[in-house]
Design an enzyme around this catalytic site. Structure first.
Site, PDB file in Angstrom:
ATOM      1  N   GLY A 118       6.216   0.680  -6.983  1.00  0.00           N
ATOM      2  CA  GLY A 118       6.568   0.789  -5.574  1.00  0.00           C
ATOM      3  C   GLY A 118       5.903  -0.290  -4.746  1.00  0.00           C
ATOM      4  CD  GLU A 148       7.603  -3.685  -4.226  1.00  0.00           C
ATOM      5  OE1 GLU A 148       6.996  -3.783  -5.302  1.00  0.00           O
ATOM      6  OE2 GLU A 148       7.235  -4.274  -3.197  1.00  0.00           O
ATOM      7  CD  GLU A 208       4.992  -2.789  -8.228  1.00  0.00           C
ATOM      8  OE1 GLU A 208       4.104  -3.014  -7.389  1.00  0.00           O
ATOM      9  OE2 GLU A 208       5.298  -1.635  -8.593  1.00  0.00           O
ATOM     10  N   PRO A 261      -0.746  12.268   6.846  1.00  0.00           N
ATOM     11  CG  PRO A 261      -1.310  13.145   8.930  1.00  0.00           C
ATOM     12  CD  PRO A 261      -0.811  13.553   7.575  1.00  0.00           C
ATOM     13  CD  GLU A 306      -2.395  -2.950 -19.030  1.00  0.00           C
ATOM     14  OE1 GLU A 306      -1.790  -2.348 -19.947  1.00  0.00           O
ATOM     15  OE2 GLU A 306      -3.609  -2.849 -18.829  1.00  0.00           O
TER      16      GLU A 306
END
Length: 270
Positions: free
Chosen positions: A64, A80, A84, A101, A132
Site C-alpha cells: 500500500g 502501489e 511494491e 485517529p 522485500e
C-alpha cells in the site's frame, strides 16, 4: 441563473477565495489484502511486504501507500501493488475505509482498503519502499489469524474474539484481533485483513468473487475447493453445483483437475 450564498458570493467567487488550509486535511492511503491459492490448492497464501522506512521499519505489512492528487483510490491501489510487488492486472474490490485517529503515528491518515484475488501466487519482488515482498501461508478461523513463512522464519498470530457495539438501536458483533506472537503486522493491518475476510465470506455465495481466484477455464472440483478455501469449511457437492449453475457454462473439453487429478469437464464464467 447564478445563486449566491449568505455572503453574496457566486460559486465562482466563493471558490476563488476558498482556502483549503482553513480545514484539517487528513492524508489518504490505500492498503491491499492479496490472496492466492497454493499450487496444489491445499491452502491460501497472502502477499506481504517488508517495510523499509519508518514507521514500523522491518515489519511485515500489506502492500500500500499514499494516494496521489491526480489519481483515484483504485488507481493508487493498482499502482502501489505493481510498484511494491510487481503484480499487475489483479482483481481489486474496495472493502472499507479505516479512519481511527491514531492508526498511523505520523499524522492523521485514512486508509481505503482493497481485497485482491489472484488465480495463482506468482513470483513477486520488493520494490519502491518495500525491502522485500513474499507470499505467506494464511489461516483464518473464527478465533485465529495466523500468517507464517517457514523459509523466512516468520510467524504472526492474532487471537480473534467477538465484541458487541451499539449502533443506533442495533447491537452488532465485531471481530477484534489481539496479538499473540512476537512479530506483528504494521499499523492496523490485522484489522484490515479481518474486515476483508468477513466481507469476502459474507458476499461469496451471491457474487463472482471466487472466480477471480480461478483460471479462466476451470473444473468444478477445482472451483469448489476455491470456494471452500475462502469460506473456511467444506461444501456438499450437489449444493455447490446448484449455487454456481447459473453463472457458468461448459467449454466443451476436458482437463485434469488440480485437486482430483482426474479428467473433468471444463467450464468458464458466463
Amino acid at each position: 441563473m447564478e445563486y449566491k450564498d449568505k455572503n453574496g458570493l457566486t460559486e465562482k467567487e466563493f471558490l476563488a477565495q476558498y482556502s483549503p488550509g482553513d480545514y484539517p486535511r487528513p492524508s489518504v492511503t490505500v492498503d491491499m489484502m492479496v490472496l492466492g491459492p497454493k499450487k496444489d490448492y491445499s491452502g491460501l497464501k497472502i502477499l506481504l511486504i517488508k517495510r523499509g522506512a519508518h514507521p514500523f521499519i522491518n515489519c511485515w505489512a500489506l502492500p500500500g501507500g499514499f494516494v496521489h492528487e491526480d489519481e483515484s483510490c483504485y488507481e493508487a491501489a493498482a499502482r502501489e501493488l505493481k510498484e511494491e510487488t510487481g503484480l499487475k492486472n489483479v482483481f481489486l474490490e474496495q472493502v472499507y475505509t479505516f479512519s481511527k485517529p491514531n492508526r498511523d503515528p505520523r499524522t492523521r491518515v485514512m486508509s481505503v482498503a482493497y481485497m485482491a484475488l489472484s488465480p495463482v501466487a506468482p513470483p513477486v519482488r520488493g520494490g519502491d519502499d518495500a525491502l522485500e515482498a513474499a507470499w505467506f501461508d494464511f489461516e483464518f478461523t473464527d478465533n485465529m489469524l495466523r500468517i507464517f513463512n517457514d523459509d523466512i522464519g516468520v510467524e504472526i498470530v492474532y487471537q480473534l474474539s467477538t465484541k458487541r457495539f451499539q449502533n443506533g438501536n442495533v447491537r452488532y458483533a465485531n471481530t477484534v484481533a489481539a496479538q499473540k506472537s512476537k512479530s506483528q503486522l504494521a499499523f492496523d493491518h490485522d484489522e484490515i485483513i479481518v474486515e476483508s475476510m468477513i466481507k469476502l465470506r459474507r458476499e461469496i455465495e451471491y457474487t463472482d468473487l471466487p472466480f477471480s481466484m480461478a483460471n479462466k477455464e476451470f473444473t468444478l472440483p477445482d472451483l469448489q475447493v476455491i470456494y471452500e478455501l475462502l469460506l473456511g469449511h467444506s461444501l456438499y457437492k450437489a449444493n455447490f453445483r446448484i449455487m454456481v449453475a447459473d453463472r457458468i457454462e461448459p467449454v466443451g473439453k476436458k482437463e485434469k483437475s488440480i485437486v482430483g487429478r482426474r479428467m473433468s469437464e471444463l467450464y468458464r464464467l458466463k
